[in-house]
Scaffold this motif. Sequence first.
Motif, PDB file in Angstrom:
ATOM      1  N   ILE A 198      19.674  70.243  96.143  1.00  0.00           N
ATOM      2  CA  ILE A 198      18.801  71.000  97.048  1.00  0.00           C
ATOM      3  C   ILE A 198      19.472  71.160  98.407  1.00  0.00           C
ATOM      4  O   ILE A 198      19.435  72.230  99.020  1.00  0.00           O
ATOM      5  N   ASN A 199      20.085  70.084  98.882  1.00  0.00           N
ATOM      6  CA  ASN A 199      20.811  70.160 100.151  1.00  0.00           C
ATOM      7  C   ASN A 199      21.936  71.191 100.070  1.00  0.00           C
ATOM      8  O   ASN A 199      22.129  72.003 100.980  1.00  0.00           O
ATOM      9  N   TYR A 200      22.660  71.170  98.973  1.00  0.00           N
ATOM     10  CA  TYR A 200      23.773  72.107  98.778  1.00  0.00           C
ATOM     11  C   TYR A 200      23.268  73.549  98.774  1.00  0.00           C
ATOM     12  O   TYR A 200      23.872  74.439  99.388  1.00  0.00           O
ATOM     13  N   ALA A 201      22.150  73.774  98.100  1.00  0.00           N
ATOM     14  CA  ALA A 201      21.633  75.132  97.934  1.00  0.00           C
ATOM     15  C   ALA A 201      21.034  75.703  99.212  1.00  0.00           C
ATOM     16  O   ALA A 201      20.914  76.922  99.349  1.00  0.00           O
ATOM     17  N   THR A 202      20.665  74.845 100.149  1.00  0.00           N
ATOM     18  CA  THR A 202      19.975  75.316 101.359  1.00  0.00           C
ATOM     19  C   THR A 202      20.809  75.116 102.620  1.00  0.00           C
ATOM     20  O   THR A 202      20.275  75.139 103.726  1.00  0.00           O
ATOM     21  N   THR A 203      22.108  74.929 102.445  1.00  0.00           N
ATOM     22  CA  THR A 203      23.000  74.656 103.574  1.00  0.00           C
ATOM     23  C   THR A 203      24.062  75.741 103.703  1.00  0.00           C
ATOM     24  O   THR A 203      24.579  76.246 102.698  1.00  0.00           O
ATOM     25  N   ASP A 204      24.392  76.084 104.935  1.00  0.00           N
ATOM     26  CA  ASP A 204      25.466  77.036 105.201  1.00  0.00           C
ATOM     27  C   ASP A 204      26.760  76.504 104.583  1.00  0.00           C
ATOM     28  O   ASP A 204      27.145  75.356 104.827  1.00  0.00           O
ATOM     29  N   PRO A 205      27.457  77.314 103.784  1.00  0.00           N
ATOM     30  CA  PRO A 205      28.664  76.843 103.079  1.00  0.00           C
ATOM     31  C   PRO A 205      29.755  76.268 103.971  1.00  0.00           C
ATOM     32  O   PRO A 205      30.579  75.477 103.497  1.00  0.00           O
ATOM     33  N   VAL A 206      29.771  76.639 105.248  1.00  0.00           N
ATOM     34  CA  VAL A 206      30.822  76.117 106.121  1.00  0.00           C
ATOM     35  C   VAL A 206      30.750  74.596 106.225  1.00  0.00           C
ATOM     36  O   VAL A 206      31.749  73.928 106.519  1.00  0.00           O
ATOM     37  N   PHE A 207      29.559  74.029 105.942  1.00  0.00           N
ATOM     38  CA  PHE A 207      29.384  72.577 106.049  1.00  0.00           C
ATOM     39  C   PHE A 207      29.711  71.839 104.749  1.00  0.00           C
ATOM     40  O   PHE A 207      29.552  70.625 104.678  1.00  0.00           O
ATOM     41  N   TYR A 208      30.162  72.567 103.736  1.00  0.00           N
ATOM     42  CA  TYR A 208      30.553  71.901 102.494  1.00  0.00           C
ATOM     43  C   TYR A 208      31.859  71.129 102.659  1.00  0.00           C
ATOM     44  O   TYR A 208      32.145  70.212 101.890  1.00  0.00           O
ATOM     45  N   GLY A 209      32.677  71.544 103.631  1.00  0.00           N
ATOM     46  CA  GLY A 209      33.971  70.892 103.819  1.00  0.00           C
ATOM     47  C   GLY A 209      34.982  71.263 102.757  1.00  0.00           C
ATOM     48  O   GLY A 209      35.918  70.500 102.487  1.00  0.00           O
ATOM     49  N   THR A 210      34.807  72.440 102.148  1.00  0.00           N
ATOM     50  CA  THR A 210      35.692  72.843 101.051  1.00  0.00           C
ATOM     51  C   THR A 210      36.804  73.793 101.492  1.00  0.00           C
ATOM     52  O   THR A 210      37.654  74.159 100.684  1.00  0.00           O
ATOM     53  N   ASN A 211      36.793  74.190 102.761  1.00  0.00           N
ATOM     54  CA  ASN A 211      37.879  75.024 103.255  1.00  0.00           C
ATOM     55  C   ASN A 211      39.171  74.200 103.281  1.00  0.00           C
ATOM     56  O   ASN A 211      39.168  73.031 103.661  1.00  0.00           O
ATOM     57  N   LYS A 212      40.274  74.808 102.887  1.00  0.00           N
ATOM     58  CA  LYS A 212      41.544  74.072 102.833  1.00  0.00           C
ATOM     59  C   LYS A 212      41.901  73.451 104.178  1.00  0.00           C
ATOM     60  O   LYS A 212      42.509  72.378 104.240  1.00  0.00           O
ATOM     61  N   ALA A 213      41.516  74.136 105.249  1.00  0.00           N
ATOM     62  CA  ALA A 213      41.834  73.618 106.587  1.00  0.00           C
ATOM     63  C   ALA A 213      41.050  72.352 106.910  1.00  0.00           C
ATOM     64  O   ALA A 213      41.396  71.623 107.840  1.00  0.00           O
ATOM     65  N   ASP A 214      39.985  72.076 106.134  1.00  0.00           N
ATOM     66  CA  ASP A 214      39.161  70.893 106.394  1.00  0.00           C
ATOM     67  C   ASP A 214      39.672  69.651 105.675  1.00  0.00           C
ATOM     68  O   ASP A 214      39.165  68.550 105.897  1.00  0.00           O
TER      69      ASP A 214
END
Length: 346
Positions: A230-246
């Motif tokens: 639920i948290n994943y589905a309702t959160t802005d993707p930038v906060f997933y930490g999945t960008n290579k730069a992260d």
Amino acid sequence: MAMAVTETLHPQDNRRVALIKSLATNNRFYALVRPETGIRNADTVEHIPDDLLLGIAYPCLEDGLNDFAVIRTTYETMDFFPEDDEMRKELMGIVEDARGKLVRRLTELRDRVRARSAHFLGTDLEEFKAYALDIMDRGYPRRNLDSMMKLNVFASVAEAEGHKNGSEPYYRYEFRPEFDPAELLQLPSHEFVAAMFADVLNGVLDDANYKNRYTFDRNVFQKFIALMFINYATTDPVFYGTNKADYGVSEEKDMEDTPLYRAVARELRAIEARLQREKLLAQPAALAEREAARRGEAEVLELPGTLVNEDALLGPIASLCATAKRLAANKDPDTAKFGRVILTDA
């Protein structure tokens, strides 16, 4: 849909984003810290300072999966040694150790979310609550949940309950009996999220959920995964930490210009500003209440003492009655009549 993150400049604010881990609970939180505190990014501290406003991003919840995975894997190992009591006793020690870690982790998350000292970053909490209520009401495909988490928890529970591939019922989140459904509906969104953490925590604390892997998966692990989903589905993707730069968070690496850390900084400052506005808006009402209470106290103090002091009022009446009795006993008819009149009026 998750909320968007907007850019805000704070030229006089020298705080930097730090991902801090607590040794007491193993939880990790994001926070804005000043250089003079000595806290640096990727630091581990005994206890996270209470005066810090903390941010929870999706990777922070993923940390908890490790403890759940330890318990689940331990039960799988037990299945290979069904007759070995000594082995089972040793393995249950591992379960209890991981269970204790979960209790500390979930207790802190519940308390900090409820107190609004920790906030989900980039998450629309109203949408979170609505999404959770929908899973409680209509349910969600089990295989979708397993696929997202790369696990087979939901499918294995369905299989243990006699359902074959393709016939599994949707998973429905069910709060434990100690939670009133009607009250849950009325909770503010952040308190609803805290209630979900409390529900998972109560499941972890319940000894009945440790009979075997099935009871643990069904009553505890599924719920935590659902909360994460639920948290994943309702959160802005930038906060997933999945960008290579992260990738590769460490003390040595400067993370300030990564997409995740820029978003965390903006979001934490936005939350600070919102909380400050709420505090300012609440002040006039609080001042009005205090002023009304002060005026009420003053009015009570200004009342005549003869109305407040019972002895001062009844003393003269008692003396008057005593005098009237003596007059009523007088031999003179007119005097006696006068005394009786006084007693009758009194």
